[in-house]
Each structure stands twice: as C-alpha cells, then as structure tokens.
Design a protein around this motif. Sequence first.
Motif, PDB file in Angstrom:
ATOM      1  N   VAL A  13      35.104 -32.477   2.314  1.00  0.00           N
ATOM      2  CA  VAL A  13      34.105 -33.327   1.656  1.00  0.00           C
ATOM      3  C   VAL A  13      32.730 -32.680   1.647  1.00  0.00           C
ATOM      4  O   VAL A  13      31.954 -32.896   0.708  1.00  0.00           O
ATOM      5  CB  VAL A  13      34.044 -34.741   2.294  1.00  0.00           C
ATOM      6  N   ASP A  14      32.421 -31.874   2.657  1.00  0.00           N
ATOM      7  CA  ASP A  14      31.146 -31.149   2.645  1.00  0.00           C
ATOM      8  C   ASP A  14      31.068 -30.228   1.424  1.00  0.00           C
ATOM      9  O   ASP A  14      30.022 -30.135   0.769  1.00  0.00           O
ATOM     10  CB  ASP A  14      30.981 -30.319   3.919  1.00  0.00           C
ATOM     11  N   LYS A  15      32.182 -29.577   1.121  1.00  0.00           N
ATOM     12  CA  LYS A  15      32.224 -28.652  -0.024  1.00  0.00           C
ATOM     13  C   LYS A  15      32.045 -29.413  -1.338  1.00  0.00           C
ATOM     14  O   LYS A  15      31.203 -29.051  -2.171  1.00  0.00           O
ATOM     15  CB  LYS A  15      33.548 -27.898  -0.032  1.00  0.00           C
ATOM     16  N   ILE A  16      32.823 -30.484  -1.522  1.00  0.00           N
ATOM     17  CA  ILE A  16      32.781 -31.220  -2.786  1.00  0.00           C
ATOM     18  C   ILE A  16      31.461 -31.967  -2.954  1.00  0.00           C
ATOM     19  O   ILE A  16      30.860 -31.967  -4.041  1.00  0.00           O
ATOM     20  CB  ILE A  16      33.964 -32.202  -2.893  1.00  0.00           C
ATOM     21  N   ALA A  17      30.982 -32.607  -1.887  1.00  0.00           N
ATOM     22  CA  ALA A  17      29.701 -33.320  -1.965  1.00  0.00           C
ATOM     23  C   ALA A  17      28.568 -32.352  -2.296  1.00  0.00           C
ATOM     24  O   ALA A  17      27.655 -32.688  -3.064  1.00  0.00           O
ATOM     25  CB  ALA A  17      29.414 -34.039  -0.655  1.00  0.00           C
ATOM     26  N   GLY A  18      28.653 -31.140  -1.745  1.00  0.00           N
ATOM     27  CA  GLY A  18      27.653 -30.120  -2.043  1.00  0.00           C
ATOM     28  C   GLY A  18      27.656 -29.745  -3.519  1.00  0.00           C
ATOM     29  O   GLY A  18      26.593 -29.574  -4.136  1.00  0.00           O
ATOM     30  N   GLN A  19      28.839 -29.624  -4.101  1.00  0.00           N
ATOM     31  CA  GLN A  19      28.954 -29.297  -5.526  1.00  0.00           C
ATOM     32  C   GLN A  19      28.362 -30.412  -6.389  1.00  0.00           C
ATOM     33  O   GLN A  19      27.651 -30.150  -7.363  1.00  0.00           O
ATOM     34  CB  GLN A  19      30.422 -29.073  -5.893  1.00  0.00           C
ATOM     35  N   ILE A  20      28.658 -31.659  -6.026  1.00  0.00           N
ATOM     36  CA  ILE A  20      28.160 -32.800  -6.799  1.00  0.00           C
ATOM     37  C   ILE A  20      26.635 -32.880  -6.733  1.00  0.00           C
ATOM     38  O   ILE A  20      25.955 -33.081  -7.748  1.00  0.00           O
ATOM     39  CB  ILE A  20      28.802 -34.106  -6.292  1.00  0.00           C
ATOM     40  N   LYS A  21      26.083 -32.669  -5.550  1.00  0.00           N
ATOM     41  CA  LYS A  21      24.626 -32.707  -5.387  1.00  0.00           C
ATOM     42  C   LYS A  21      23.965 -31.534  -6.112  1.00  0.00           C
ATOM     43  O   LYS A  21      22.903 -31.687  -6.732  1.00  0.00           O
ATOM     44  CB  LYS A  21      24.253 -32.695  -3.912  1.00  0.00           C
ATOM     45  N   ASP A  22      24.596 -30.366  -6.046  1.00  0.00           N
ATOM     46  CA  ASP A  22      24.045 -29.191  -6.744  1.00  0.00           C
ATOM     47  C   ASP A  22      23.946 -29.430  -8.247  1.00  0.00           C
ATOM     48  O   ASP A  22      22.969 -29.032  -8.897  1.00  0.00           O
ATOM     49  CB  ASP A  22      24.914 -27.953  -6.475  1.00  0.00           C
ATOM     50  N   ILE A  23      24.968 -30.085  -8.822  1.00  0.00           N
ATOM     51  CA  ILE A  23      24.950 -30.375 -10.258  1.00  0.00           C
ATOM     52  C   ILE A  23      23.813 -31.344 -10.577  1.00  0.00           C
ATOM     53  O   ILE A  23      23.075 -31.158 -11.558  1.00  0.00           O
ATOM     54  CB  ILE A  23      26.309 -30.955 -10.710  1.00  0.00           C
ATOM     55  N   ALA A  24      23.649 -32.386  -9.747  1.00  0.00           N
ATOM     56  CA  ALA A  24      22.562 -33.351  -9.975  1.00  0.00           C
ATOM     57  C   ALA A  24      21.202 -32.664  -9.918  1.00  0.00           C
ATOM     58  O   ALA A  24      20.322 -32.926 -10.748  1.00  0.00           O
ATOM     59  CB  ALA A  24      22.642 -34.469  -8.947  1.00  0.00           C
ATOM     60  N   ASP A  25      21.034 -31.757  -8.963  1.00  0.00           N
ATOM     61  CA  ASP A  25      19.759 -31.050  -8.819  1.00  0.00           C
ATOM     62  C   ASP A  25      19.541 -30.069  -9.983  1.00  0.00           C
ATOM     63  O   ASP A  25      18.421 -29.919 -10.485  1.00  0.00           O
ATOM     64  CB  ASP A  25      19.716 -30.310  -7.481  1.00  0.00           C
TER      65      ASP A  25
END
Length: 236
Positions: free
Chosen positions: A72-84
């Motif tokens: 989940v750290d990996k996927i949540a990081g990807q989702i946040k990176d896209i938002a940013d």
Amino acid sequence: MSKEKFYITTAIAYTSKKPHIGNTYEIVLTDAIARFNRFIGKDVFFLTGTDEHGQKIQEIAENEGITPKQHVDKIAGQIKDIADMLNISYDKFIRTTDDYHVKAVQQIFKKLYDQGDIYKSEYEGWYCTPCESFWTETQLVDGKCPDCGREVKKAKEEAYFFKMSKYQNKLMEYIESHPEFIQPESRKNEMVNNFLKPGLQDLCVSRTSFTWGIPVEFDPGHIVYVWIDALSNYIT
C-alpha cells in the motif's frame, strides 16, 4: 465575518492495484469545484486519499512476496504523485493506515458497541474476495457475484453486526423532510425504493478471516470491516 464553509471529497482510491484513469478523472473534477468555491470566497476543505485495508490487498501482497504495508505504501505513493503532478489543490491526503485514523476508527467502533448499535453474531453466505462482499444464494447471478461476475466461495465466520434496521424509520423521515439531502433525484429514488422500503438488513462490520486491517480493540481476533474503516475517513 467568517467565511461560508465548503467541504468536498473524492471517493478515496483503493490501493489494490496501480492507479487508473478513473482516479485521475474524479480528482480533476473535484479540484475544479474546490477552486471555484475558493474563488468566490468560501472557506474550502478538499479531501482525498487512499483506502488501504482488506483481504484483497493481503492476498495481492502475499502473491508478490511483500508485506501489505509495503504494497500500500507503493500504490498510495503513486496515487499521491499523480495528484501532485496534476497540481491538485487538496488540503489533506488521508491514508487509512495513518495512526490517527486507526485510533479514531477504534474509538468509533467501541462507541457504537457501547451504545448497543453493534452486536456479535455469525455470518454465513457466499463471499466475493475482489468485491469484499457477502451475498445470499438468491442474489447470485448464475452462481457468481452479481457485481463483478467472478467466482464466489462459501464462507462462515463470527462477526460483529451494525443494527442498520434500527435506523430505517429515522432515515426515511429525514430523507422525506430534507429532499435536498440526496442528489440527484434519481439516486434518492434508488436509495428509497431499492434499500429502505424493502427493509434494511443489519450490516457485517468485522471480519476474522484475514489480518490486514484495524483490530477491534476489545476483541483482537476481529478486524474492523471496510464500512466503518474506510467510510470513517471523511470524519477522521
């Protein structure tokens, strides 16, 4: 003079697999609404984030040979990176693995139990792991999950249940006296005709068949199920 408050949220993204275009579409639309309301002078709070618990995530992580938290750290990081990357103007990015969220969910569960809204019983039915949903025999379509069409398996386990049936009349009264509460009208009709009028069933709110989730503090063998865990993010 205080500003009018305006709260808006996306549905928090489930971290089972990598982000998809639907996550991006939703957050861009939400961002546009948030920006407009700031522009006209409202005090805006814009929430987004990730839903990170459940049997499906535990099984995916096991198949990948990593821990659920690593996954989940990996996927949540990807989702946040896209938002940013899209310059989304969110005020808070919540994760359901955040310590304060975990603590608050345990407090909510305990309060509901103490006031008699949650009771322990046993659940038996057909379970769809991808949807994380139980179904009765009559709800199945050709012996498969009515939502996703995948195979289901027979499951029986001890669980806590939330007394949804207790609140049926209160919900009906509130919706009738506040016609703007559910919009658009078609969704209000769907809720009333498909769920409330036929009679609300008590809802399973804990699980014992997996471990990746928030423990019920006073009964550690139980994991708080998605309805109280993920949905509470809009409060916590």
